[in-house]
Structure formats: structure tokens, C-alpha cells
Design a protein around this motif. Structure first.
Motif, PDB file in Angstrom:
ATOM      1  N   MET A 211     -28.023 -19.854 -30.422  1.00  0.00           N
ATOM      2  CA  MET A 211     -26.635 -19.583 -30.797  1.00  0.00           C
ATOM      3  C   MET A 211     -25.896 -18.873 -29.674  1.00  0.00           C
TER       4      MET A 211
ATOM      5  N   THR B 215     -25.306 -21.351 -26.812  1.00  0.00           N
ATOM      6  CA  THR B 215     -24.281 -22.312 -27.190  1.00  0.00           C
ATOM      7  C   THR B 215     -22.900 -21.678 -27.128  1.00  0.00           C
ATOM      8  N   GLN B 216     -22.789 -20.467 -27.670  1.00  0.00           N
ATOM      9  CA  GLN B 216     -21.501 -19.781 -27.646  1.00  0.00           C
ATOM     10  C   GLN B 216     -21.063 -19.486 -26.217  1.00  0.00           C
ATOM     11  N   GLN B 217     -22.010 -19.115 -25.370  1.00  0.00           N
ATOM     12  CA  GLN B 217     -21.685 -18.850 -23.971  1.00  0.00           C
ATOM     13  C   GLN B 217     -21.159 -20.103 -23.283  1.00  0.00           C
TER      14      GLN B 217
ATOM     15  N   THR C 229     -17.631 -20.818 -24.695  1.00  0.00           N
ATOM     16  CA  THR C 229     -16.673 -19.831 -24.201  1.00  0.00           C
ATOM     17  C   THR C 229     -16.352 -20.068 -22.728  1.00  0.00           C
TER      18      THR C 229
ATOM     19  N   PRO D 209     -18.133 -19.233 -36.981  1.00  0.00           N
ATOM     20  CA  PRO D 209     -17.735 -18.883 -35.614  1.00  0.00           C
ATOM     21  C   PRO D 209     -18.069 -19.953 -34.598  1.00  0.00           C
ATOM     22  N   MET D 210     -19.211 -20.627 -34.767  1.00  0.00           N
ATOM     23  CA  MET D 210     -19.591 -21.645 -33.788  1.00  0.00           C
ATOM     24  C   MET D 210     -18.638 -22.838 -33.839  1.00  0.00           C
TER      25      MET D 210
ATOM     26  N   ASP E  30     -15.496 -21.787 -32.163  1.00  0.00           N
ATOM     27  CA  ASP E  30     -15.645 -21.800 -30.709  1.00  0.00           C
ATOM     28  C   ASP E  30     -15.584 -23.230 -30.168  1.00  0.00           C
TER      29      ASP E  30
END
Length: 380
Positions: free
Chosen positions: A160, A163-165, A168, A217-218, A221
Motif C-alpha cells: 500500500m 503504491t501510494q508513493q 503521489t 484513499p487508494m 490517489d
């Protein structure tokens, strides 16, 4: 008489012997002991029911104490069993939640890879999610039996975060590049038509957020990254319509600038409406932006000319040509060959005369070319 006296003395001696046989103290002691024993026996017989009741009461107390202890132990065992069942239920619930997260993450990981590929095509080098982590997650999700909850949770959390990095990073880079293009073109009076960013709330009751698959949130994003990429692509497309690119292939010297200068024929001051690039005759001239060829022919003083009209409302003019490559009405892109350098018209030698015009009025092409260089440097 002597005999009678003799018998009398013997009788007295025998009587003394008899009296010496049982001592009176001993006799009375034995009698007292016998009497005491009889008394104790009688007392014991009289008190036997009370002693029995006393002993029975103590036994009842011991039994009751043991029964209370056993009851307490049963309650403790039941409580431990209940806790174990609850813990087992919590573990099963955690495993179920982790399994669902694994499935969602594996699908979203594919989405992120698609975003990364799209970003790469637009020239944005994004962090690629680790295939090793994805493989490990697949292995854990397909393993037989219950996986290690802590290890699975750690893998899910790492995936997670990665993936978020990645998302972003894509969104941030795309937004920065879009802002750079919009700013540079805005200084030139060119406004781009970009997709609107995510809608912002302007009012309404304050309610608690609901955790749903669509509102996670994912997903947010990913949507933000996609919106940023769409805006950046629109800015890139708008950039292609702006005449900010070099109109000639190769690194050629700028021989004359925009504005008043000494006229090469009269020697007096005269206005020069464009930029001149000294280049050998026959050098390929390219369109400075995408558009449609609006004129091919000769103009007074310019010699052979090609003009391209752009969607931004600007027109670029290429003059003193030796030959035409494009034809009128032809759609051209940035860098499409349209003519060749020459020295036709009012010219002292082979060079390209390049103009940018708005509402048939000449603009200084230099800020356009410099803005293009800065944008290209920013885009890498």
C-alpha cells in the motif's frame, strides 16, 4: 502362762504383718483413679452427640469451601475458553479482512502499473511498484492454511505504501509540469483549455466520511493521479499548438532580431518584423507548431512564403524560401517539413525569416522561442 503370752505376741506380730500388706495411700489412690475413669467415661457418653455434631459441621465447612473453589475454577476456565474463542474469532476476522485487502490491492496494483505506463509515455519517469512484493502477496494469498497474520499485514502495508508513493509521485510530477507549461504560455497570451480538476465541495452538512471501495484513499490517489495525467496531456497537446519550437532543423545562428535596425539596403533605420536565421540554401524549414497551412506563395519583399494558422489564433510566417514542401490546406504538426531555406525577395543572402503574428500584427518571436526552450528543458 508363758505359752499364752507367747501366742499373744505371735498374734500381734501377724496382725502387724497383715496391716503392712496393702498401704492405705495406695488403696485410696487406686480407688480415686477408678472413680475418675468412670467419670470420664460417663462424660464422654453424655457428650458424644455434641462432638459428633461439631465434627460433622467442620466437615461440611471443608466440603463447602472445596465446592466454592471448584465453582471459581469453572468460571475461570469458562472465561479462558471465551477469551480463546474471541481471539480465534478476531484472528479469523483479521485473516478475512487481509484476504479482501489482498484482492483489492492486486487489482489496484495493476491500475497503478497502467498509470505508470501512461506516465512513461508522457515522459514522466515514475516509481514502478515492486513486482517482487506483488509476487509475495500473491504467494501469501494462495498459500494453504492460515497465513501468518503479522507477515501478511506487513506485506499488505508495504504494498500500500509503495503504491501510494508511486501514485503521489505521478500526480506531483504531472501537476508541476502542467503548471510550468500553463505559466510559460500564459506569459505569451496563450490560454490552454484544460480539464477541470476534481470537484471541490462548496457547502452542505458536515457528515462523517464513509469507508467504501469507491471512496478509499487508494482509489482517491489513483483518481488524483489520473486527473493530473489528463491535465498534463492536455497541456502537452496545447503546447503543440503554440509556436514555441524552432522553425529550422539544426543549430543555426540568429542573424537579425525583431524591432528597429539598420536596413541592409538603404543603411537607414527600419523595422524588422521577425527573426532571421542564417542557414545554407536548401536547409529544411519546419512548422513551429501544429496547424493548417493557410498560404503558399509570394509576398512583396518576402519572396516565397509559407504561412501556417494555429488553433491558438496565431499565424507563423516563413519567408525568403527557395522551395515549397507543404501545400495550402495541409494539416501539419510540430516539426513537419514545409519548405526550404533560400534568398528570394528582399534578401542579401540565404536565411530563414520567421514571424509570429496575431490579428495580422507581428509579435516578437524571441519570447516564444525562449519559452519553448525552457519548457523543453523542464520536460527533459
Amino acid at each position: 502362762m508363758s505359752q499364752s503370752a507367747s501366742f499373744g505376741a505371735r498374734d500381734r506380730r501377724e496382725q502387724r504383718s497383715v496391716r503392712r500388706g496393702v498401704h492405705p495411700g495406695l488403696f485410696y489412690g487406686m480407688f480415686a483413679l477408678l472413680l475418675g475413669a468412670n467419670a470420664l467415661t460417663a462424660t464422654a457418653l453424655l457428650m458424644a452427640p455434641d462432638i459428633s455434631r461439631l465434627m460433622g459441621g467442620r466437615n461440611d465447612m471443608v466440603v463447602a469451601a472445596y465446592e466454592d473453589r471448584l465453582a471459581q475454577m469453572r468460571v475461570e476456565i469458562d472465561r479462558l475458553h471465551s477469551r480463546n474463542y474471541a481471539q480465534a474469532g478476531d484472528i479469523n476476522l483479521q485473516l478475512q479482512e487481509l484476504s479482501q485487502q489482498q484482492e483489492v490491492l492486486l487489482e489496484q496494483h495493476q491500475l497503478v502499473r497502467a498509470l505508470v505506463d501512461k506516465a512513461d509515455k508522457l515522459g514522466i519517469a515514475a516509481l514502478v511498484p515492486s513486482a517482487a512484493i506483488e509476487g509475495e502477496l500473491r504467494a501469501v494469498s494462495t498459500a494453504s492454511g492460515n497465513p501468518d497474520v503479522a507477515a501478511t499485514a506487513e506485506t499488505v502495508a508495504l504494498m500500500m505504501a509503495e503504491t501510494q508513493q508511486a501514485m503521489t509521485g505521478i500526480a506531483t510530477e504531472a501537476e508541476q509540469r502542467t503548471e510550468g507549461i500553463v505559466s510559460e504560455l500564459g506569459k505569451l497570451g496563450i490560454r490552454l483549455d484544460l480539464p477541470e480538476q476534481g470537484l471541490d465541495g462548496v457547502g452542505g452538512p458536515l457528515l462523517a466520511a464513509i469507508d467504501t471501495a469507491e471512496g478509499s484513499p487508494m482509489i482517491e490517489d489513483a483518481n488524483a493521479a489520473m486527473d493530473a495525467l489528463l491535465r498534463y496531456k492536455a497541456a502537452r497537446d496545447g503546447l503543440e499548438l503554440a509556436p514555441v519550437h524552432m522553425p529550422i532543423s539544426g543549430n543555426f545562428r540568429q542573424s537579425s532580431g525583431f524591432g528597429n535596425r539598420k536596413d541592409p539596403f538603404t543603411g537607414g533605420r527600419a523595422f524588422h518584423s521577425g527573426l532571421d536565421f542564417a542557414a545554407p540554401s536548401g536547409t529544411v524549414v519546419v512548422s513551429a507548431a501544429a496547424g493548417v497551412v493557410s498560404f503558399v506563395g509570394e509576398r512583396s519583399g518576402y519572396g516565397k512564403v509559407v504561412e501556417v494558422r494555429h488553433d491558438s489564433g496565431l499565424v507563423t510566417r516563413y519567408a525568403h524560401l527557395s522551395a515549397y514542401i507543404a501545400r495550402k490546406g495541409q494539416a501539419v504538426g510540430t516539426g513537419t517539413p514545409i519548405a526550404r531555406v533560400g534568398s528570394t525577395g528582399r534578401s542579401t543572402g540565404p536565411h530563414l525569416h520567421f514571424e509570429v503574428r496575431r490579428a495580422d500584427q507581428p509579435l516578437d518571436p524571441k519570447p516564444f522561442i525562449e519559452a519553448g526552450r525552457r519548457i523543453l528543458a523542464m520536460l527533459g
